[in-house]
Design a protein around this motif. Structure first.
Motif, short mmCIF file in Angstrom:
data_model
loop_
_atom_site.label_atom_id
_atom_site.label_comp_id
_atom_site.label_asym_id
_atom_site.label_seq_id
_atom_site.Cartn_x
_atom_site.Cartn_y
_atom_site.Cartn_z
N TRP A 71 0.42 -1.01 -0.10
CA TRP A 71 -0.26 -0.11 0.06
C TRP A 71 0.82 0.99 -0.07
O TRP A 71 1.75 1.04 0.26
N GLU A 72 0.39 2.21 -0.66
CA GLU A 72 0.67 3.48 -0.13
C GLU A 72 1.70 4.05 0.78
O GLU A 72 0.56 4.28 1.66
N LYS A 73 2.65 4.68 0.88
CA LYS A 73 3.50 4.95 2.34
C LYS A 73 2.55 6.26 2.39
O LYS A 73 2.15 7.30 1.50
N GLY A 74 1.97 6.80 3.51
CA GLY A 74 0.78 7.98 4.39
C GLY A 74 -0.55 7.13 3.84
O GLY A 74 -1.45 8.00 4.22
N THR A 75 -0.92 6.33 3.75
CA THR A 75 -2.83 5.88 3.62
C THR A 75 -1.91 4.20 5.43
O THR A 75 -1.01 3.89 5.00
N ASP A 76 -3.59 3.99 4.69
CA ASP A 76 -3.75 2.54 5.70
C ASP A 76 -3.72 1.29 5.24
O ASP A 76 -4.19 1.25 3.51
N PHE A 105 11.55 -20.97 0.53
CA PHE A 105 11.77 -20.35 -0.06
C PHE A 105 10.06 -19.40 -0.98
O PHE A 105 10.13 -20.12 -2.17
N TYR A 106 10.38 -18.05 -0.99
CA TYR A 106 9.43 -17.66 -1.56
C TYR A 106 9.84 -16.45 -2.62
O TYR A 106 10.53 -15.90 -2.57
N SER A 107 8.74 -16.46 -3.63
CA SER A 107 8.84 -14.73 -4.37
C SER A 107 7.80 -14.69 -5.24
O SER A 107 6.97 -15.23 -5.24
N ALA A 108 7.69 -13.59 -5.02
CA ALA A 108 6.67 -12.56 -5.22
C ALA A 108 6.73 -11.12 -6.50
O ALA A 108 8.06 -10.22 -6.48
N THR A 109 6.55 -11.25 -7.31
CA THR A 109 6.72 -9.78 -8.37
C THR A 109 4.92 -9.24 -8.32
O THR A 109 3.94 -9.66 -8.31
N ILE A 110 5.31 -7.92 -7.71
CA ILE A 110 4.62 -6.92 -7.80
C ILE A 110 4.67 -5.81 -8.80
O ILE A 110 5.72 -5.57 -9.42
N TYR A 111 3.40 -5.46 -8.93
CA TYR A 111 3.01 -4.82 -10.63
C TYR A 111 2.32 -3.84 -10.34
O TYR A 111 1.32 -3.73 -9.58
N PRO A 115 5.12 5.36 -10.32
CA PRO A 115 6.73 5.22 -10.92
C PRO A 115 6.72 6.44 -9.95
O PRO A 115 5.87 6.85 -9.12
N GLY A 116 8.16 6.81 -9.34
CA GLY A 116 8.45 7.60 -7.88
C GLY A 116 7.31 7.58 -6.79
O GLY A 116 7.52 8.26 -6.49
N THR A 117 6.61 6.67 -6.46
CA THR A 117 6.22 6.57 -5.19
C THR A 117 6.70 5.40 -4.04
O THR A 117 7.11 4.06 -4.21
N GLU A 118 6.09 5.54 -2.87
CA GLU A 118 7.19 5.14 -2.03
C GLU A 118 5.95 4.42 -1.43
O GLU A 118 4.45 4.17 -1.37
N TYR A 119 6.26 2.65 -1.07
CA TYR A 119 5.26 1.61 -0.83
C TYR A 119 5.93 1.53 0.74
O TYR A 119 6.94 1.09 0.57
N ASN A 120 4.65 1.12 1.31
CA ASN A 120 4.59 0.22 2.75
C ASN A 120 4.12 -1.52 1.83
O ASN A 120 3.25 -1.62 1.40
N PHE A 135 10.02 0.67 0.04
CA PHE A 135 10.45 0.39 -1.31
C PHE A 135 9.76 2.24 -1.91
O PHE A 135 9.13 2.67 -1.68
N LYS A 136 11.07 2.22 -2.91
CA LYS A 136 10.14 3.65 -3.17
C LYS A 136 10.58 2.92 -4.64
O LYS A 136 11.86 2.39 -5.60
#
Length: 603
Positions: A71-76, A105-111, A115-120, A135-136
């Protein structure tokens, strides 16, 4: 406090295991620790503006339905999107966590990120999610940015402590760095899970560091190339199990490219079947495409790989490095690649190198340890960044006798501007220190210096700042505060377009035989020959005088059009050689020699 508690817990746990013997996993390790996501890593993708790959492990191998919440940083957190993850249970080798023989061992693609956005984010399963991390994504614009460049962390025993410390130092000095690039050899043994545990500073492992966090590797996206210590089993169980990177060249793992700000990064694999001509060709085609697209967009072109072809230490004469240099030097220079970032040789060295192995002498001294250079055409900056731990620092090569006439290299490091393996005070290492670990135990003042390089890129400038920190991994102590060893700023007025081909230039001859085994007189075969230019394009040989040669005219005849015919059979099995030469007024190029086996029919 939390770290001290965990450290004490696992010390007691180890004593328990030693005293009472190995017990089942659930009996020797706290249940919460077995389900807690560990070794969390963020991997660079080919589109870092919208995608990121996330990997992690758990000690508990019965967990199902893994997921990632983003989720976007700054949101719930209630606004989080859920991404499903893949899971694979694997046996692990040499884990230093008591009782651990396998992990998930785990793997995931987040898509579809902005752009240019911070996420939790959190990773895990419903009943056991990680703490919140962030991450950003990359900007779409060409704004200036900084990334951190490490070479060869190469986890091995207590040397991991230096890796943890140098990450903390880099994080404090460059809090706005946007990603990490590692030039291979993340561990000393590809599938040694104990070394991977120390790489991530996982609680409970034998090198768990309570003094230095060493967690930057889990906070920034990581781009890496495959080193010789990573390559066993194509990295499975090691580098490709702990991170998920793209492979854009068929059959060659860890070959990918991505745009970040005003730069295009092209990651090649000089380790995996390094001398396979088909794979070299495939990687060359990939490089050509990526460089052409980058130059059309006005981007800097930065190649990342492990083994340097121009370096300051003693891998310079290794047979595979020599072969790689003979192949890649011209390719890189003629394409107009700007920078090549390498590892492997555990030395700090740099130089602008032309295709013939001579230095483009454009660097000027501004102040002590601070240099600048205009970007030269067709002379990439070849840069090697020592090592990210304290494991080893190589000596310089001391002889030129190994250099052959076809090797594009200058003697006595004449292609370099800087070389930390040479004695302090040498013109290529004027202020020192000397990193050559042959001095360890000889010079009482010798110190090992784990290194990081902060690379800042803007549309018209690249600045590389290399920092040394004197460190003793045995005592987990900084011996000499971090200092700037070298700063180089490369400036450009425009984009190097690469050499335009007005006249075809033959580099090599690719030859093959329709058969290489002969059993009777008058049997024949055809030598097929193709010309290749410096970029591996097919070259018409009509302007060359092509001749066919053999070392055994007594037994075979080779016609002017390349037909091999047996004219005499030996009494016993015999091998003979054939090859091709192509010449014009400027040069003669010889092919590799092909082996023919003459096997007389049994009586």
């Amino acid at each position: 406090m939390k770290k001290k508690f965990l450290s004490l817990f696992f010390v007691l746990l180890s004593l328990f295991a030693i005293t009472f013997g190995e017990a089942p996993l659930v009996s020797t390790i706290d249940l919460d620790e077995t389900t807690t996501p560990r070794q969390i890593g963020l991997a660079m993708t080919s589109n870092p503006q919208t995608n990121i790959n996330i990997n992690w492990t758990t000690l508990n191998t019965s967990l199902t339905n893994p997921k990632v919440l983003v989720w976007e940083k700054g949101t719930d957190e209630s606004t989080a999107k859920t991404f499903c993850a893949n899971v694979e249970k694997r046996e692990v080798i040499n884990s230093t966590i008591p009782g651990v023989k396998e992990k998930n061992f785990y793997s995931a693609t987040i898509y579809n990120l902005k752009p240019g956005t911070e996420y939790n984010y959190r990773v895990g399963v419903e009943e056991a999610m990680s703490e919140v991390k962030s991450f950003k994504t990359a900007q779409v614009s060409n704004e200036e940015f900084t990334f951190l460049y490490f070479a060869d962390p190469q986890m091995s025993g207590a040397h991991a402590k230096g890796w943890h410390a140098i990450q903390d130092i880099a994080k404090e000095m460059y809090p706005n760095a946007e990603f990490i690039y590692i030039a291979g050899d993340l561990t000393n043994t590809a599938n040694d899970e104990g070394q991977w545990e120390s790489f991530f500073n996982q609680p409970g492992n034998a090198q768990y560091n309570t003094k230095f966090d060493g967690n930057l590797i889990q906070e920034l996206p990581v781009a890496a190339t495959m080193g010789n210590h990573d390559g066993a089993n194509a990295g499975i169980g090691g580098i490709t199990s702990h991170f998920t990177w793209d492979s854009e060249v068929e059959g060659v793992p860890l070959t990918y490219a991505f745009s970040y700000g005003p730069a295009r990064f092209i990651i090649l694999n000089t380790q995996y079947n390094v001398l396979d001509s088909q794979q070299q060709f495939a990687q060359t085609e990939f490089l050509k495409k990526e460089v052409a697209e980058a130059k059309a967009l006005g981007q800097w072109t930065i190649v990342g790989w492990h083994k340097p072809i121009y370096t300051g230490a003693n891998h310079l004469d290794d047979s595979d490095v020599v072969a790689s240099r003979k192949y890649w030097s011209s390719v890189l220079a003629r394409l107009g690649v700007d920078v090549v970032l390498s590892g492997h040789d555990h030395v700090m060295s740099r130089g602008f190198v032309k295709e013939d192995g001579t230095k483009e002498d454009v660097t000027i001294k501004v102040y002590d340890r601070i240099y600048a250079a205009p970007q030269p055409d067709h002379a990439p900056l070849h840069y090697v960044a020592t090592t990210g731990s304290t494991l080893k620092f190589y000596a310089p090569i001391t002889s030129n006798e190994w250099i052959d006439e076809n090797d594009p290299i200058s003697p006595d490091f004449g292609f370099l501007d800087l070389n930390s393996s040479l004695p302090a005070g040498h013109p290529l290492n004027p202020l020192g220190p000397c990193t050559n670990d042959d001095l360890d135990g000889v010079d009482p003042n010798y110190i090992r210096y784990p290194t990081f390089v902060a690379v800042t890129i803007s549309p018209n400038q690249i600045k590389l700042e290399a920092y040394f920190t004197g460190f003793d991994s045995n005592t987990n102590t900084i011996l000499k505060d971090t200092f700037l060893y070298d700063s180089l700023t490369v400036q450009r007025d425009g984009v190097s377009k690469g050499i335009e081909y007005t006249t075809p230039q033959l580099k090599r001859l690719a030859v093959s035989l329709t058969t290489n085994k002969f059993t009777k007189i008058d049997q024949s075969a055809k030598i097929n020959v193709r010309g290749k230019d410096y970029l591996e394009n097919e070259l018409n040989l009509s302007s060359f005088n092509v001749s066919y040669k053999t070392d055994s005219e007594e037994f075979i005849n080779v016609s002017n059009d390349g037909v091999v015919t047996v004219k005499k059979m030996p009494q016993e099995n015999k091998t003979v050689k054939v090859w091709v030469e192509a010449s014009n007024k400027e040069k003669t190029v010889r092919s590799d020699k092909l082996t023919i086996t003459l096997e007389p029919a049994s009586k």
